[in-house]
Design a protein around this motif. Structure first.
Motif, PDB file in Angstrom:
ATOM      1  N   ALA A  13      32.030  11.151-112.540  1.00  0.00           N
ATOM      2  CA  ALA A  13      30.998  11.323-113.572  1.00  0.00           C
ATOM      3  C   ALA A  13      30.786  12.808-113.881  1.00  0.00           C
ATOM      4  O   ALA A  13      30.836  13.231-115.039  1.00  0.00           O
ATOM      5  N   GLU A  32      28.826  21.041-105.961  1.00  0.00           N
ATOM      6  CA  GLU A  32      29.321  19.919-105.148  1.00  0.00           C
ATOM      7  C   GLU A  32      29.072  20.190-103.676  1.00  0.00           C
ATOM      8  O   GLU A  32      29.419  21.248-103.169  1.00  0.00           O
ATOM      9  N   ARG A  33      28.509  19.187-103.025  1.00  0.00           N
ATOM     10  CA  ARG A  33      28.162  19.320-101.604  1.00  0.00           C
ATOM     11  C   ARG A  33      29.397  19.487-100.706  1.00  0.00           C
ATOM     12  O   ARG A  33      29.418  20.319 -99.808  1.00  0.00           O
ATOM     13  N   ARG A  42      38.945  11.342-101.035  1.00  0.00           N
ATOM     14  CA  ARG A  42      38.124  10.134-100.912  1.00  0.00           C
ATOM     15  C   ARG A  42      38.766   8.963-101.633  1.00  0.00           C
ATOM     16  O   ARG A  42      38.916   8.965-102.850  1.00  0.00           O
ATOM     17  N   ARG A  44      38.929   5.551-103.183  1.00  0.00           N
ATOM     18  CA  ARG A  44      37.992   4.556-103.727  1.00  0.00           C
ATOM     19  C   ARG A  44      38.668   3.680-104.773  1.00  0.00           C
ATOM     20  O   ARG A  44      39.604   2.984-104.450  1.00  0.00           O
ATOM     21  N   ALA A  45      38.208   3.752-106.015  1.00  0.00           N
ATOM     22  CA  ALA A  45      38.632   2.793-107.033  1.00  0.00           C
ATOM     23  C   ALA A  45      40.088   2.967-107.456  1.00  0.00           C
ATOM     24  O   ALA A  45      40.710   3.986-107.166  1.00  0.00           O
ATOM     25  N   GLN A 101      41.522   6.699-107.910  1.00  0.00           N
ATOM     26  CA  GLN A 101      40.427   7.643-108.138  1.00  0.00           C
ATOM     27  C   GLN A 101      40.739   9.021-107.545  1.00  0.00           C
ATOM     28  O   GLN A 101      40.289  10.036-108.067  1.00  0.00           O
ATOM     29  N   VAL A 125      23.008  20.656-103.184  1.00  0.00           N
ATOM     30  CA  VAL A 125      21.712  20.853-103.846  1.00  0.00           C
ATOM     31  C   VAL A 125      20.623  20.308-102.933  1.00  0.00           C
ATOM     32  O   VAL A 125      20.699  19.161-102.476  1.00  0.00           O
ATOM     33  N   ASP A 285      27.203   6.610-110.107  1.00  0.00           N
ATOM     34  CA  ASP A 285      26.636   5.945-108.928  1.00  0.00           C
ATOM     35  C   ASP A 285      25.213   6.403-108.605  1.00  0.00           C
ATOM     36  O   ASP A 285      24.491   5.709-107.896  1.00  0.00           O
ATOM     37  N   GLY A 297      32.901   0.447-111.136  1.00  0.00           N
ATOM     38  CA  GLY A 297      32.122   1.629-110.717  1.00  0.00           C
ATOM     39  C   GLY A 297      32.572   2.917-111.386  1.00  0.00           C
ATOM     40  O   GLY A 297      31.784   3.621-112.028  1.00  0.00           O
TER      41      GLY A 297
HETATM   42  P1  RFL Z   1      30.736   9.858-106.615  1.00  0.00           P
HETATM   43  O1  RFL Z   1      32.195   9.644-106.769  1.00  0.00           O
HETATM   44  O2  RFL Z   1      30.072   9.289-105.420  1.00  0.00           O
HETATM   45  O3  RFL Z   1      30.481  11.422-106.662  1.00  0.00           O
HETATM   46  C1  RFL Z   1      29.250  11.995-106.329  1.00  0.00           C
HETATM   47  C2  RFL Z   1      29.499  13.394-105.821  1.00  0.00           C
HETATM   48  O4  RFL Z   1      28.258  14.037-105.580  1.00  0.00           O
HETATM   49  C3  RFL Z   1      28.353  14.772-104.371  1.00  0.00           C
HETATM   50  N1  RFL Z   1      26.982  14.993-103.856  1.00  0.00           N
HETATM   51  C4  RFL Z   1      26.329  16.172-103.972  1.00  0.00           C
HETATM   52  N2  RFL Z   1      26.698  17.364-104.493  1.00  0.00           N
HETATM   53  C5  RFL Z   1      25.797  18.398-104.438  1.00  0.00           C
HETATM   54  N3  RFL Z   1      24.560  18.275-103.884  1.00  0.00           N
HETATM   55  C6  RFL Z   1      24.142  17.091-103.342  1.00  0.00           C
HETATM   56  N4  RFL Z   1      22.931  16.993-102.817  1.00  0.00           N
HETATM   57  C7  RFL Z   1      25.054  15.988-103.381  1.00  0.00           C
HETATM   58  N5  RFL Z   1      24.983  14.692-102.955  1.00  0.00           N
HETATM   59  C8  RFL Z   1      26.156  14.122-103.259  1.00  0.00           C
HETATM   60  C9  RFL Z   1      29.234  13.915-103.494  1.00  0.00           C
HETATM   61  O5  RFL Z   1      29.831  14.670-102.445  1.00  0.00           O
HETATM   62  C10 RFL Z   1      30.256  13.405-104.506  1.00  0.00           C
HETATM   63  O6  RFL Z   1      31.378  14.251-104.599  1.00  0.00           O
HETATM   64  O7  RFL Z   1      29.929   9.321-107.879  1.00  0.00           O
HETATM   65  P2  RFL Z   1      30.366   9.168-109.448  1.00  0.00           P
HETATM   66  O8  RFL Z   1      30.954  10.432-109.967  1.00  0.00           O
HETATM   67  O9  RFL Z   1      29.199   8.566-110.090  1.00  0.00           O
HETATM   68  O10 RFL Z   1      31.587   8.137-109.438  1.00  0.00           O
HETATM   69  C11 RFL Z   1      31.378   6.803-109.123  1.00  0.00           C
HETATM   70  C12 RFL Z   1      32.595   6.233-108.412  1.00  0.00           C
HETATM   71  O11 RFL Z   1      33.041   7.114-107.402  1.00  0.00           O
HETATM   72  C13 RFL Z   1      32.239   4.889-107.784  1.00  0.00           C
HETATM   73  O12 RFL Z   1      31.542   4.083-108.719  1.00  0.00           O
HETATM   74  C14 RFL Z   1      33.432   4.082-107.331  1.00  0.00           C
HETATM   75  O13 RFL Z   1      34.298   4.764-106.497  1.00  0.00           O
HETATM   76  C15 RFL Z   1      32.845   2.874-106.600  1.00  0.00           C
HETATM   77  N6  RFL Z   1      33.768   2.333-105.667  1.00  0.00           N
HETATM   78  C16 RFL Z   1      34.744   1.542-106.160  1.00  0.00           C
HETATM   79  N7  RFL Z   1      34.799   1.308-107.504  1.00  0.00           N
HETATM   80  C17 RFL Z   1      35.781   0.549-108.010  1.00  0.00           C
HETATM   81  O14 RFL Z   1      35.821   0.359-109.241  1.00  0.00           O
HETATM   82  N8  RFL Z   1      36.730  -0.001-107.169  1.00  0.00           N
HETATM   83  C18 RFL Z   1      36.716   0.221-105.802  1.00  0.00           C
HETATM   84  O15 RFL Z   1      37.576  -0.252-105.089  1.00  0.00           O
HETATM   85  C19 RFL Z   1      35.697   1.019-105.258  1.00  0.00           C
HETATM   86  N9  RFL Z   1      35.641   1.268-103.917  1.00  0.00           N
HETATM   87  C20 RFL Z   1      33.670   2.610-104.283  1.00  0.00           C
HETATM   88  C21 RFL Z   1      34.634   2.079-103.421  1.00  0.00           C
HETATM   89  C22 RFL Z   1      32.643   3.409-103.753  1.00  0.00           C
HETATM   90  C23 RFL Z   1      32.550   3.680-102.380  1.00  0.00           C
HETATM   91  N10 RFL Z   1      31.446   4.466-101.905  1.00  0.00           N
HETATM   92  C24 RFL Z   1      30.504   5.026-102.841  1.00  0.00           C
HETATM   93  C25 RFL Z   1      31.120   4.753-100.595  1.00  0.00           C
HETATM   94  C26 RFL Z   1      34.585   2.360-102.048  1.00  0.00           C
HETATM   95  C27 RFL Z   1      33.549   3.141-101.518  1.00  0.00           C
HETATM   96  C28 RFL Z   1      33.574   3.380-100.047  1.00  0.00           C
END
Ligand code: RFL
Ligand code: PHB
Length: 392
Positions: A13, A32-33, A42, A44-45, A101, A125, A285, A297
């Motif tokens: 995002a 980014e943290r 990482r 994921r998707a 991803q 942050v 997310d 996601g």
């Molecule tokens: P992300 O990818 O979680 O990125 C958020 C980023 O913010 C950082 N962050 C911070 N940075 C600065 N200060 C802070 N205080 C912070 N707190 C956090 C984090 O380190 C990270 O880099 O969110 P974004 O960009 O919204 O993207 C969303 C997608 O990543 C997510 O929807 C998908 O990956 C969901 N998801 C899956 N989706 C699918 O469509 N198919 C899958 O198979 C699938 N497997 C998964 C997944 C999500 C998982 N999570 C969240 C644990 C498997 C897992 C394990």
């Protein structure tokens, strides 16, 4: 430090948003943290909707996607010992692209830095200040020092456990949530995929999914109790269980190999409303979680980034505020569409209990889904991605 838009989080995002803003002449800084290798590693998707691919093209980050992305024209559904196929191209004229991803993130980071964009890694942050009135200020850490970033707007793209979501608690936020008592145990291995397409399997022992990352790398998932731990699962136990949940003709073709990675992801749906709090906007997310069954996601993170970039760009270009005012409403419509589909698809494919009535219902649902032209079209329309709302 000052910028126009402060983006928290270098996930799909935040990264896509920084590119889209740059293209429209809006300056941003990404905080980014985690470290760059951590973010890029990482796992994921794996499925990109056409709309997400279009956005990657629009920002000019598509060379590797064009080379390595696997275009899939349909998916297979295995249930009651049979295998049925739904052809996306036939039903909707639109394929999907299988592209991990990890690659999406790495490509977006590389291109952003090459174009002089600012991404500060290892810069968590700690607080978001003044976002309801005045000029927002982000307090973050860098190399053990407290720093500040002053901006016009904040994009909270920091995922489900980020600071943005924490900051808005207690501000009249509505939280909608539904959990399941199970998760997905995922295994990645350097072995050729069992099929050219994804196979979603409903089985009395539980759900299984055969996916891939490339012609030589497979990604498999098994439904497991949420209380399971990865350490409980040997590679042999994983492969045995996978084969049990697939129709015999497919099971015998599975090529096994040592794990490159194994992890458990929970399955739940969650949405916060609204998505805007003064000058703070939530995207991806940070705003909503979908169970991975519908592969939505990452794609929702991309559509949120698109809507937000348009709204912010309209503000800087013409001082228009109507798109920002409508941001929440516009995003949520598509979000709830994806939540509905992902929840329905999760219910149809997973084992929830031993109730024979539920099992008969699942069977009837799957027979109708694969047997009716109208149902196949409705499924395909949702899987390949509901349309982005037109802007006016
Ligand atoms: P992300 O990818 O979680 O990125 C958020 C980023 O913010 C950082 N962050 C911070 N940075 C600065 N200060 C802070 N205080 C912070 N707190 C956090 C984090 O380190 C990270 O880099 O969110 P974004 O960009 O919204 O993207 C969303 C997608 O990543 C997510 O929807 C998908 O990956 C969901 N998801 C899956 N989706 C699918 O469509 N198919 C899958 O198979 C699938 N497997 C998964 C997944 C999500 C998982 N999570 C969240 C644990 C498997 C897992 C394990
Ligand atoms: C994946 O390849 O990781 C994947 C594919 C389809 C899904 C979920 C995950 O629905």
């Amino acid at each position: 430090m000052k910028t126009q838009v402060a983006i928290i989080g270098a996930g799909p995002a935040g990264l896509l948003l920084s590119h889209l803003l740059d293209q429209q002449g809006v300056e941003s800084v990404v905080l980014e943290r985690a470290s760059r290798p951590h973010v890029e590693g990482r796992l994921r998707a794996g499925v990109l909707e056409q709309g997400t691919v279009r956005l990657m093209r629009q920002v000019g980050v598509h060379d590797r996607l064009d080379r390595e992305g696997l275009i899939h024209q349909g998916v297979k559904l295995a249930f009651n010992g049979r295998v049925e196929r739904i052809d996306f191209v036939r039903q909707t004229n639109t394929p999907i692209t299988v592209y991990g991803q990890t690659k999406v993130t790495a490509d977006l980071i590389e291109a952003r830095l090459a174009r002089g964009g600012r991404i500060e890694f290892e810069a968590p942050v700690k607080a978001i200040k003044n976002y309801l009135e005045g000029r927002p200020r982000l307090v973050f850490d860098q190399q053990g020092q407290g720093r500040e970033l002053i901006c016009d707007f904040v994009a909270g793209c920091d995922g489900q456990h980020g600071q943005a979501r924490r900051s808005i608690e207690g501000q009249g936020v509505q939280l909608f949530e539904k959990s399941t008592p199970f998760g997905w145990l995922g295994l990645l291995a350097e072995v050729p995929p069992v099929d050219k397409e994804l196979i979603y399997a409903n089985h009395p022992r539980g759900f299984a999914l055969c996916s891939m990352r490339s012609p030589t790398r497979s990604r498999y998932y098994l439904q497991c109790p949420i209380t399971d731990r990865v350490e409980q699962w040997s590679d042999a136990a994983f492969w045995d269980e996978l084969r049990r949940r697939l129709p015999p003709a497919i099971a015998e073709r599975v090529v096994t190999g040592p794990r490159l990675e194994m992890s458990i992801a929970p399955l739940r749906s969650s949405v916060v409303e609204p998505l805007r709090f003064g000058r703070l906007f939530l995207a991806g997310d940070a705003a909503h979680i979908v169970p991975p069954t519908g592969a939505k996601g990452l794609n929702l993170a991309a559509s949120d980034a698109y809507y937000l970039s348009r709204a912010l760009a309209a503000f800087y270009a013409d001082r228009r505020t109507d798109l920002m005012d409508r941001y929440s409403q516009t995003c949520l419509r598509r979000v709830w569409g994806a939540i509905r589909f992902s929840w329905w698809y999760t219910q149809v494919l997973h084992k929830f209990d031993d109730d024979p009535f539920s099992q008969r219902l699942q069977s009837a649902e799957l027979l109708y889904l694969t047997g009716s032209e109208a149902a196949r079209t409705a499924f395909a329309e949702n899987y390949v991605g509901l349309p982005f709302e037109p802007f006016e």
